[in-house]
Design a protein around this motif. Structure first.
Motif, PDB file in Angstrom:
ATOM      1  N   MET A   1     -10.374  33.019   7.202  1.00  0.00           N
ATOM      2  CA  MET A   1      -9.620  34.264   7.292  1.00  0.00           C
ATOM      3  C   MET A   1      -9.183  34.680   5.889  1.00  0.00           C
ATOM      4  O   MET A   1      -8.117  34.327   5.414  1.00  0.00           O
TER       5      MET A   1
ATOM      6  N   SER B   1     -12.189  37.226  12.392  1.00  0.00           N
ATOM      7  CA  SER B   1     -11.756  36.966  13.760  1.00  0.00           C
ATOM      8  C   SER B   1     -11.921  38.232  14.594  1.00  0.00           C
ATOM      9  O   SER B   1     -12.635  39.162  14.217  1.00  0.00           O
ATOM     10  N   GLN B   2     -11.268  38.287  15.726  1.00  0.00           N
ATOM     11  CA  GLN B   2     -11.382  39.404  16.651  1.00  0.00           C
ATOM     12  C   GLN B   2     -10.095  39.555  17.451  1.00  0.00           C
ATOM     13  O   GLN B   2      -9.225  38.682  17.394  1.00  0.00           O
TER      14      GLN B   2
ATOM     15  N   THR C   1      -9.203  39.021  20.421  1.00  0.00           N
ATOM     16  CA  THR C   1      -8.819  37.933  21.327  1.00  0.00           C
ATOM     17  C   THR C   1      -8.066  36.812  20.622  1.00  0.00           C
ATOM     18  O   THR C   1      -7.534  35.919  21.296  1.00  0.00           O
ATOM     19  N   GLU C   2      -7.992  36.862  19.282  1.00  0.00           N
ATOM     20  CA  GLU C   2      -7.144  35.913  18.559  1.00  0.00           C
ATOM     21  C   GLU C   2      -5.701  35.973  19.045  1.00  0.00           C
ATOM     22  O   GLU C   2      -4.943  35.008  18.896  1.00  0.00           O
TER      23      GLU C   2
ATOM     24  N   THR D   1      -4.337  33.098  20.929  1.00  0.00           N
ATOM     25  CA  THR D   1      -3.909  31.948  20.135  1.00  0.00           C
ATOM     26  C   THR D   1      -2.629  32.258  19.371  1.00  0.00           C
ATOM     27  O   THR D   1      -1.701  31.448  19.346  1.00  0.00           O
ATOM     28  N   GLY D   2      -2.569  33.438  18.752  1.00  0.00           N
ATOM     29  CA  GLY D   2      -1.417  33.789  17.925  1.00  0.00           C
ATOM     30  C   GLY D   2      -0.142  34.008  18.724  1.00  0.00           C
ATOM     31  O   GLY D   2       0.941  33.583  18.301  1.00  0.00           O
TER      32      GLY D   2
ATOM     33  N   HIS E   1      -5.503  40.744  13.934  1.00  0.00           N
ATOM     34  CA  HIS E   1      -6.219  39.484  13.697  1.00  0.00           C
ATOM     35  C   HIS E   1      -6.599  39.289  12.241  1.00  0.00           C
ATOM     36  O   HIS E   1      -6.513  40.199  11.411  1.00  0.00           O
TER      37      HIS E   1
END
Length: 292
Positions: A1, A91-92, A94-95, A98-99, A87
């Motif tokens: 990232m 990444s994308q 849908t991160e 997780t975040g 994100h």
């Protein structure tokens, strides 16, 4: 990232106390401070029908943008929070699972809230967001304005609970948003984000709160995120704003152990929360590596 950052000029469409914004403000939970109607954006293009999934928003004057939306039917009967998630590079959207965390997303949905994670515009360049890629284009926040305006129009939200989060490039973009959209942002959380330049402030009277994470000396990808995070913290403290600085010591990663605490922090800091309920000391539910 991988990330970089630079400031730019303010832009984007704004209007006064129009009917939609006034209705939203009137319906916000009693007792909470509220953004000025002057800072609540109006839709500039056709609004999609809100549902869980990827929706397309069409702000006037810029390319249409896909935004991943998490919500439930509770949003049609309850005015809940709106949490933006940006994100990191490579990444994308849908991160966000997780975040923010799937448990926290489900809690937001149960309150009638929305999580909105925009996709990147390839025109931004190497990094996913325009201001992070050292351009002065305000496209990303015009997309956020459109999401907010359309959410108010279509289903209603609690305008005292508009928040932003992000990791790496997304953390830097959240920092940018906290200043550039301080007219409506209540509080934010950044993972390996921070401040690397002077950023114009939309509404200096809003003392938004921030929970600022970095991973210590090894949190370096193009820039030193420990330094950038410290700079963000120092700037907010110099302006008498509440900020927490959290060194999780795990380098350039999302501290997944802290997600419940982040959501607790955002809920505890709606728009205009001064002084912070944490001013006298952090709750024992906050990570032990955080300081105020």
């Amino acid at each position: 990232m991988i990330v970089s950052a630079c400031g730019g000029e303010e832009g984007g469409p704004w209007s006064g106390a129009e009917d939609t914004a006034s209705k939203a403000l009137a319906e916000t939970s009693a007792g909470l401070a509220q953004p000025s109607p002057a800072f609540i954006p109006q839709p500039t293009g056709p609004c999609p029908e809100f549902q869980d999934g990827t929706l397309t928003f069409r702000p006037a004057g810029i390319p249409a943008r896909a935004v991943r939306i998490w919500m439930s039917d509770a949003a049609r009967t309850l005015d809940g929070p709106l949490v933006f998630y940006w994100h990191g590079t490579g990444s994308q959207p849908t991160e966000a699972t997780t975040g923010i965390g799937t448990t926290q997303i489900e809690a937001i949905k149960a309150q009638g809230g929305i999580v909105a994670a925009p996709t990147r515009d390839p025109a931004a360049g190497t990094f996913p967001w325009f201001y992070v890629s050292s351009t002065s284009r305000d496209d990303d926040f015009r997309v956020a304005d459109e999401v907010l305006a359309c959410a108010i129009q279509k289903i209603g939200i609690n305008v005292s609970h508009i928040h932003s989060m992000g990791m790496s490039a997304g953390g830097l973009n959240t920092t940018q948003m906290s200043y550039r959209r301080s007219g409506y942002i209540a509080s934010v959380a950044t993972y390996s984000g921070g401040r690397t330049s002077t950023i114009p402030t939309q509404d200096s009277s809003n003392k938004f709160a921030a929970m600022i994470f970095h991973g210590g000396p090894s949190d370096q990808v193009v820039i030193n995120f420990q330094t950038a995070s410290q700079n963000y913290y120092n700037d907010l403290k110099s302006k008498s704003q509440f900020a927490m600085l959290c060194n999780h010591g795990k380098g350039h990663t999302i501290p997944t152990d802290a997600r419940a605490a982040v959501w607790q922090f955002l809920q505890a800091h709606p728009f205009g929360t001064v002084p912070s309920p944490y001013a006298g000391g952090l709750p024992n539910t906050m990570p032990s590596y955080c300081q105020r």
